[in-house]
Design a protein around this motif. Structure first.
Motif, PDB file in Angstrom:
ATOM      1  N   LEU A  42       0.803  -1.226   0.000  1.00 29.63           N
ATOM      2  CA  LEU A  42       0.000   0.000   0.000  1.00 29.63           C
ATOM      3  C   LEU A  42       0.836   1.276   0.000  1.00 29.63           C
ATOM      4  CD1 LEU A  42      -2.735  -0.983   2.628  1.00 29.63           C
ATOM      5  CD2 LEU A  42      -2.923  -0.987   0.122  1.00 29.63           C
ATOM      6  N   ASP A  43       2.155   1.153  -0.047  1.00 33.75           N
ATOM      7  CA  ASP A  43       2.994   2.344   0.084  1.00 33.75           C
ATOM      8  C   ASP A  43       2.865   3.318  -1.083  1.00 33.75           C
ATOM      9  OD1 ASP A  43       4.248   0.203  -1.236  1.00 33.75           O
ATOM     10  OD2 ASP A  43       6.248   0.967  -0.812  1.00 33.75           O
ATOM     11  N   ASP A  44       2.272   2.897  -2.188  1.00 26.82           N
ATOM     12  CA  ASP A  44       2.014   3.834  -3.280  1.00 26.82           C
ATOM     13  C   ASP A  44       0.715   4.608  -3.068  1.00 26.82           C
ATOM     14  OD1 ASP A  44       0.509   1.505  -3.667  1.00 26.82           O
ATOM     15  OD2 ASP A  44       0.423   1.795  -5.844  1.00 26.82           O
ATOM     16  N   VAL A  45      -0.068   4.214  -2.069  1.00 27.49           N
ATOM     17  CA  VAL A  45      -1.356   4.847  -1.797  1.00 27.49           C
ATOM     18  C   VAL A  45      -1.389   5.498  -0.414  1.00 27.49           C
ATOM     19  CG1 VAL A  45      -3.837   4.438  -1.566  1.00 27.49           C
ATOM     20  CG2 VAL A  45      -2.544   3.162  -3.250  1.00 27.49           C
ATOM     21  N   VAL A  46      -0.785   4.860   0.573  1.00 29.14           N
ATOM     22  CA  VAL A  46      -0.864   5.317   1.962  1.00 29.14           C
ATOM     23  C   VAL A  46       0.442   5.978   2.384  1.00 29.14           C
ATOM     24  CG1 VAL A  46      -1.224   4.613   4.361  1.00 29.14           C
ATOM     25  CG2 VAL A  46      -2.526   3.503   2.531  1.00 29.14           C
ATOM     26  N   THR A  47       0.333   7.202   2.885  1.00 31.74           N
ATOM     27  CA  THR A  47       1.459   7.953   3.432  1.00 31.74           C
ATOM     28  C   THR A  47       1.350   7.943   4.943  1.00 31.74           C
ATOM     29  OG1 THR A  47       1.498   9.414   1.519  1.00 31.74           O
ATOM     30  CG2 THR A  47       2.576  10.230   3.505  1.00 31.74           C
ATOM     31  N   VAL A  48       2.468   7.716   5.619  1.00 32.11           N
ATOM     32  CA  VAL A  48       2.514   7.728   7.077  1.00 32.11           C
ATOM     33  C   VAL A  48       3.470   8.823   7.512  1.00 32.11           C
ATOM     34  CG1 VAL A  48       3.036   6.399   9.160  1.00 32.11           C
ATOM     35  CG2 VAL A  48       2.102   5.233   7.140  1.00 32.11           C
ATOM     36  N   THR A  49       3.006   9.670   8.429  1.00 28.49           N
ATOM     37  CA  THR A  49       3.857  10.689   9.031  1.00 28.49           C
ATOM     38  C   THR A  49       3.648  10.645  10.542  1.00 28.49           C
ATOM     39  OG1 THR A  49       2.145  12.389   8.746  1.00 28.49           O
ATOM     40  CG2 THR A  49       3.821  12.225   7.012  1.00 28.49           C
ATOM     41  N   SER A  50       4.503  11.378  11.253  1.00 32.83           N
ATOM     42  CA  SER A  50       4.312  11.500  12.692  1.00 32.83           C
ATOM     43  C   SER A  50       4.728  12.893  13.122  1.00 32.83           C
ATOM     44  CB  SER A  50       5.113  10.441  13.454  1.00 32.83           C
ATOM     45  OG  SER A  50       6.499  10.612  13.279  1.00 32.83           O
ATOM     46  N   SER A  51       4.209  13.287  14.275  1.00 35.92           N
ATOM     47  CA  SER A  51       4.525  14.609  14.802  1.00 35.92           C
ATOM     48  C   SER A  51       4.271  14.633  16.303  1.00 35.92           C
ATOM     49  CB  SER A  51       3.668  15.681  14.103  1.00 35.92           C
ATOM     50  OG  SER A  51       2.292  15.446  14.332  1.00 35.92           O
ATOM     51  N   GLY A  52       4.724  15.705  16.917  1.00 39.66           N
ATOM     52  CA  GLY A  52       4.470  15.923  18.336  1.00 39.66           C
ATOM     53  C   GLY A  52       3.714  17.216  18.536  1.00 39.66           C
ATOM     54  N   THR A  53       2.948  17.297  19.609  1.00 37.96           N
ATOM     55  CA  THR A  53       2.205  18.521  19.881  1.00 37.96           C
ATOM     56  C   THR A  53       3.118  19.606  20.442  1.00 37.96           C
ATOM     57  OG1 THR A  53       1.537  17.693  22.047  1.00 37.96           O
ATOM     58  CG2 THR A  53       0.009  17.331  20.201  1.00 37.96           C
ATOM     59  N   GLY A  54       4.265  19.221  21.006  1.00 35.28           N
ATOM     60  CA  GLY A  54       5.247  20.177  21.507  1.00 35.28           C
ATOM     61  C   GLY A  54       6.337  20.426  20.479  1.00 35.28           C
ATOM     62  N   ASP A  55       7.076  21.529  20.674  1.00 38.53           N
ATOM     63  CA  ASP A  55       8.084  21.918  19.680  1.00 38.53           C
ATOM     64  C   ASP A  55       9.528  21.737  20.139  1.00 38.53           C
ATOM     65  OD1 ASP A  55       8.361  23.951  21.531  1.00 38.53           O
ATOM     66  OD2 ASP A  55       8.016  25.576  20.109  1.00 38.53           O
ATOM     67  N   TRP A  56       9.754  21.251  21.336  1.00 42.31           N
ATOM     68  CA  TRP A  56      11.107  21.263  21.903  1.00 42.31           C
ATOM     69  C   TRP A  56      12.070  20.256  21.293  1.00 42.31           C
ATOM     70  CZ3 TRP A  56       6.576  20.643  24.488  1.00 42.31           C
ATOM     71  CH2 TRP A  56       6.255  19.351  24.897  1.00 42.31           C
ATOM     72  N   HIS A  57      11.611  19.292  20.503  1.00 40.31           N
ATOM     73  CA  HIS A  57      12.506  18.313  19.880  1.00 40.31           C
ATOM     74  C   HIS A  57      12.564  18.421  18.357  1.00 40.31           C
ATOM     75  CE1 HIS A  57      13.133  16.186  23.630  1.00 40.31           C
ATOM     76  NE2 HIS A  57      11.837  16.054  23.804  1.00 40.31           N
ATOM     77  N   VAL A  58      11.940  19.438  17.797  1.00 39.01           N
ATOM     78  CA  VAL A  58      11.865  19.571  16.335  1.00 39.01           C
ATOM     79  C   VAL A  58      13.266  19.468  15.722  1.00 39.01           C
ATOM     80  CG1 VAL A  58      11.323  21.178  14.450  1.00 39.01           C
ATOM     81  CG2 VAL A  58       9.724  20.886  16.343  1.00 39.01           C
ATOM     82  N   GLY A  59      13.374  18.611  14.709  1.00 41.16           N
ATOM     83  CA  GLY A  59      14.626  18.419  13.994  1.00 41.16           C
ATOM     84  C   GLY A  59      15.551  17.384  14.594  1.00 41.16           C
ATOM     85  N   GLN A  60      15.251  16.912  15.789  1.00 39.64           N
ATOM     86  CA  GLN A  60      16.115  15.936  16.453  1.00 39.64           C
ATOM     87  C   GLN A  60      15.767  14.513  16.022  1.00 39.64           C
ATOM     88  OE1 GLN A  60      15.944  16.473  20.708  1.00 39.64           O
ATOM     89  NE2 GLN A  60      16.421  18.652  20.575  1.00 39.64           N
ATOM     90  N   PRO A  61      16.746  13.604  16.132  1.00 43.51           N
ATOM     91  CA  PRO A  61      16.448  12.202  15.849  1.00 43.51           C
ATOM     92  C   PRO A  61      15.601  11.597  16.961  1.00 43.51           C
ATOM     93  CG  PRO A  61      18.730  12.436  16.528  1.00 43.51           C
ATOM     94  CD  PRO A  61      18.150  13.827  16.438  1.00 43.51           C
ATOM     95  N   MET A  62      15.132  10.406  16.706  1.00 46.61           N
ATOM     96  CA  MET A  62      14.352   9.653  17.682  1.00 46.61           C
ATOM     97  C   MET A  62      15.177   9.440  18.953  1.00 46.61           C
ATOM     98  SD  MET A  62      12.799   5.847  16.965  1.00 46.61           S
ATOM     99  CE  MET A  62      12.305   6.338  15.329  1.00 46.61           C
ATOM    100  N   ASP A  63      14.494   9.318  20.080  1.00 44.01           N
ATOM    101  CA  ASP A  63      15.142   8.976  21.342  1.00 44.01           C
ATOM    102  C   ASP A  63      16.018   7.742  21.117  1.00 44.01           C
ATOM    103  OD1 ASP A  63      14.749   9.156  24.605  1.00 44.01           O
ATOM    104  OD2 ASP A  63      14.962   7.088  23.887  1.00 44.01           O
ATOM    105  N   ARG A  64      17.237   7.759  21.631  1.00 45.89           N
ATOM    106  CA  ARG A  64      18.186   6.667  21.372  1.00 45.89           C
ATOM    107  C   ARG A  64      17.679   5.319  21.864  1.00 45.89           C
ATOM    108  NH1 ARG A  64      20.327   5.560  26.090  1.00 45.89           N
ATOM    109  NH2 ARG A  64      20.504   7.163  27.669  1.00 45.89           N
ATOM    110  N   ARG A  65      16.892   5.320  22.952  1.00 41.88           N
ATOM    111  CA  ARG A  65      16.358   4.056  23.469  1.00 41.88           C
ATOM    112  C   ARG A  65      15.252   3.517  22.569  1.00 41.88           C
ATOM    113  NH1 ARG A  65      14.747   6.701  28.884  1.00 41.88           N
ATOM    114  NH2 ARG A  65      14.240   8.224  27.285  1.00 41.88           N
ATOM    115  N   ALA A  66      14.412   4.406  22.049  1.00 44.23           N
ATOM    116  CA  ALA A  66      13.374   3.984  21.101  1.00 44.23           C
ATOM    117  C   ALA A  66      14.023   3.454  19.825  1.00 44.23           C
ATOM    118  CB  ALA A  66      12.443   5.148  20.782  1.00 44.23           C
ATOM    119  N   ALA A  67      15.047   4.163  19.346  1.00 47.29           N
ATOM    120  CA  ALA A  67      15.741   3.731  18.137  1.00 47.29           C
ATOM    121  C   ALA A  67      16.424   2.379  18.351  1.00 47.29           C
ATOM    122  CB  ALA A  67      16.760   4.785  17.712  1.00 47.29           C
TER     123      ALA A  67
END
Length: 170
Positions: A42-67
């Motif tokens: 479905l990747d030609d039809v469905v786009t997945v994005t994510s975001s946060g309601t806060g702005d303090w991590h904008v531009g940073q990579p994922m938390d190292r433990r989550a990664a």
């Protein structure tokens, strides 16, 4: 389960996953769901994005433990960079916003046709929050990954069954 909302643009469907800072839960769900969508063809039809309601991590990579948790499970967590939810003025609004918890859902304006909790689709424990593992240990990230994998699979099943981007369907 409530049916998925229809696509805003015929032939395309956009799912956005939302948490507080976009470094733990929503990027974990983003990586997993994006892989499940691709595996389902479905990747030609469905786009997945994510975001946060806060702005303090904008531009940073994922938390190292989550990664690390994602990497250990065979996923690629390297591409993620945190971004902030744009709200109703988003120039490319999603068809479906899935919040990780009640507070995130409230930040999105509460439940609605296009806004609900991610785990509303969880076949094991629908409607509950995805707990924030940020202040805990590695077990919390593994617990979140298990919830996310199961719920992402259920979401892909719903996408395949309902095909909300197909405006020719009744």
């Amino acid at each position: 389960m409530t049916p998925l909302p229809p696509a805003r643009t015929p032939g395309r469907y956009h799912v956005e996953l939302v948490c507080l800072g976009n470094i733990c839960r929503s990027p974990t769900a983003h990586v997993v769901l994006e892989e499940r969508v691709a595996d389902a063809g479905l990747d030609d039809v469905v786009t997945v994005t994510s975001s946060g309601t806060g702005d303090w991590h904008v531009g940073q990579p994922m938390d190292r433990r989550a990664a690390a948790t994602l990497t250990a499970a065979g996923y690629d967590a390297s591409r993620h960079r945190a971004r902030q939810w744009c709200g109703p003025d988003d120039p490319e609004p999603a068809d479906l916003y899935l919040a990780m918890d009640d507070a995130n859902l409230a930040d999105l304006g509460g439940p609605g046709q296009r806004t609900r909790k991610f785990r509303d689709l969880d076949p094991t424990d629908p409607g509950t929050d995805v707990p924030d593992p940020y202040y805990g240990g590695p077990d919390g990230f593994e617990e979140v990954l298990g919830m996310v994998e199961r719920t992402a699979s259920a979401l892909v099943e719903a996408l395949l069954a309902e095909r909300p981007w197909d405006t020719s369907r009744p």
